[in-house]
Design an enzyme around this catalytic site. Sequence first.
Site, PDB file in Angstrom:
ATOM      1  N   ARG A  60      69.642   4.895  21.140  1.00 42.67           N
ATOM      2  CA  ARG A  60      69.979   5.602  19.880  1.00 42.67           C
ATOM      3  C   ARG A  60      69.080   5.301  18.697  1.00 42.67           C
ATOM      4  O   ARG A  60      69.385   5.717  17.579  1.00 42.67           O
ATOM      5  CB  ARG A  60      71.438   5.336  19.480  1.00 42.67           C
ATOM      6  CG  ARG A  60      72.466   5.634  20.552  1.00 42.67           C
ATOM      7  CD  ARG A  60      72.458   7.058  21.000  1.00 42.67           C
ATOM      8  NE  ARG A  60      73.607   7.352  21.872  1.00 42.67           N
ATOM      9  CZ  ARG A  60      73.557   8.232  22.873  1.00 42.67           C
ATOM     10  NH1 ARG A  60      72.452   8.900  23.147  1.00 42.67           N
ATOM     11  NH2 ARG A  60      74.619   8.462  23.617  1.00 42.67           N
ATOM     12  N   ASP A 303      73.229   4.747  32.589  1.00 43.41           N
ATOM     13  CA  ASP A 303      73.467   5.851  31.643  1.00 43.41           C
ATOM     14  C   ASP A 303      74.311   5.349  30.462  1.00 43.41           C
ATOM     15  O   ASP A 303      75.187   6.068  29.950  1.00 43.41           O
ATOM     16  CB  ASP A 303      74.131   7.051  32.316  1.00 43.41           C
ATOM     17  CG  ASP A 303      73.988   8.330  31.491  1.00 43.41           C
ATOM     18  OD1 ASP A 303      73.348   8.276  30.416  1.00 43.41           O
ATOM     19  OD2 ASP A 303      74.513   9.370  31.913  1.00 43.41           O
TER      20      ASP A 303
HETATM   21  O1  DOR Z   1      77.211  11.562  29.282  1.00 43.44           O
HETATM   22  C1  DOR Z   1      76.046  11.611  28.938  1.00 43.44           C
HETATM   23  N1  DOR Z   1      75.648  11.109  27.752  1.00 43.44           N
HETATM   24  N2  DOR Z   1      75.165  12.173  29.748  1.00 43.44           N
HETATM   25  C2  DOR Z   1      73.907  12.412  29.363  1.00 43.44           C
HETATM   26  O2  DOR Z   1      73.163  12.948  30.135  1.00 43.44           O
HETATM   27  C3  DOR Z   1      73.463  12.067  27.988  1.00 43.44           C
HETATM   28  C4  DOR Z   1      74.279  10.983  27.432  1.00 43.44           C
HETATM   29  C5  DOR Z   1      74.103  10.770  25.960  1.00 43.44           C
HETATM   30  O3  DOR Z   1      72.968  10.780  25.464  1.00 43.44           O
HETATM   31  O4  DOR Z   1      75.104  10.555  25.273  1.00 43.44           O
END
Ligand code: DOR
Length: 430
Positions: A60, A303
């Site tokens: 982020r 992820d």
């Molecule tokens: O759940 C998800 N969140 N899948 C993604 O592909 C992107 C990610 C995010 O950036 O929050």
Amino acid sequence: MSILITNVRLYGEGDPVDVLLADGEIREIGAGLSVDGAEIADGTGQFLLPGFIDLHTHLREPGREDTETIETGSAAAALGGYTAVFAMANTSPVADNAVITDHVWKRGQEVGLVDVYPVGAVTVGLEGKQLAEMGTMAAGLGAVRMFSDDGMCVYDPLIMRRALEYANSLGVLIAQHAEEPRLTKGAVAHEGPTAARLGLAGWPRAAEESIVARDALLARDAGARVHICHASTAGTVELLKWAKAQGISVTAEVTPHHLLLDDSRLETYDAVNRVNPPLREASDVTALRQALAEGVIDCVATDHAPHADQDKCCEFAAARPGMLGLETALSIIVATMVDTGLLDWRGVAQVMSENPARIVGLDDQGRPLAVGEPANVVLIDPAAEWTVEANDLASIARNTPYQAMTLPAKVTATFLRGRATARDGKIVAG
Ligand code: DOR
């Protein structure tokens, strides 16, 4: 500065040994070592593994530092046993140029808890229309070795084809977020009986599988490699098997949450369970576990997707998709793969460290536990149990789906180039 880890079992196998870390290397392995001046880390009852590598992390920074920064995300990673993470490009602004990818690398090195490898965007602004300057990013300080529009799919087959061709000539990897957007417009949950009953718009398996099949064929024709992010369906597993049997260079990752959770979690409408791809059905979970055990899926990737309270504590369809993952990954893999007899601890090292290193071509990570190798290692208490408390996690965000769950196994120390970055659940300042 040297550290002597005493009485520890390598990969959880054989008799306990002592391991000396000095000058960034594994200097000696043997029984009854004694070294003047070395700091002692008591490994009694514990296992030593190579440090974990996460090919899929959202940190982020830049843009949403209210939810995670490179510093807080690095802390979460070190506490989770990671020595390298790949930070996805869907920041704000998007990491589609070398100014940003170089910043991510530099900031990660300044923080010094984990090597933060920037992922470059495949297309400008993640819009899927024009290729980003992959060559400049690959040649930059951040030396980008993996490109992805993750969060978005490179949906245009011609753009994907060109991206694979460029990636091939640059020697880098394209990681695809497999989601045909025309099939997921407005979708918030796995398309199936649960979503239908709860009145949630469905995300069909075919949205993922059609892109996996297409990209395998594009990779075949380009003679290129493609990596599939967060595989989530039994059908994807079948397609990966098929593609690998054809000799196509396809690799895939699975997240801890897709190995543990299914769409029965949606009954509460708690948006902590909203994630892309969505939590699937129990039969998919079974197929994903089996695929990871058999090597059809190559590795685990978190992820890790921090989100602010206001983006999660709201109605399901309005929430942002994503869940925290770095600090809980090992425990979820132990619960789903080790405690079920599907993987032994050497297998854990393969899917969390060795295979990710091989997929992105890191030569100083995911190495064997042997004398002369870089001292990127993690010490684990396999018998520990702990209860997840979101407020105690190092991430700024609190969107863990494992709140109040009691989980097995705990990272007790992480070493990056021989220096402790985390110890007994606390970050060790550099
Ligand atoms: O759940 C998800 N969140 N899948 C993604 O592909 C992107 C990610 C995010 O950036 O929050």
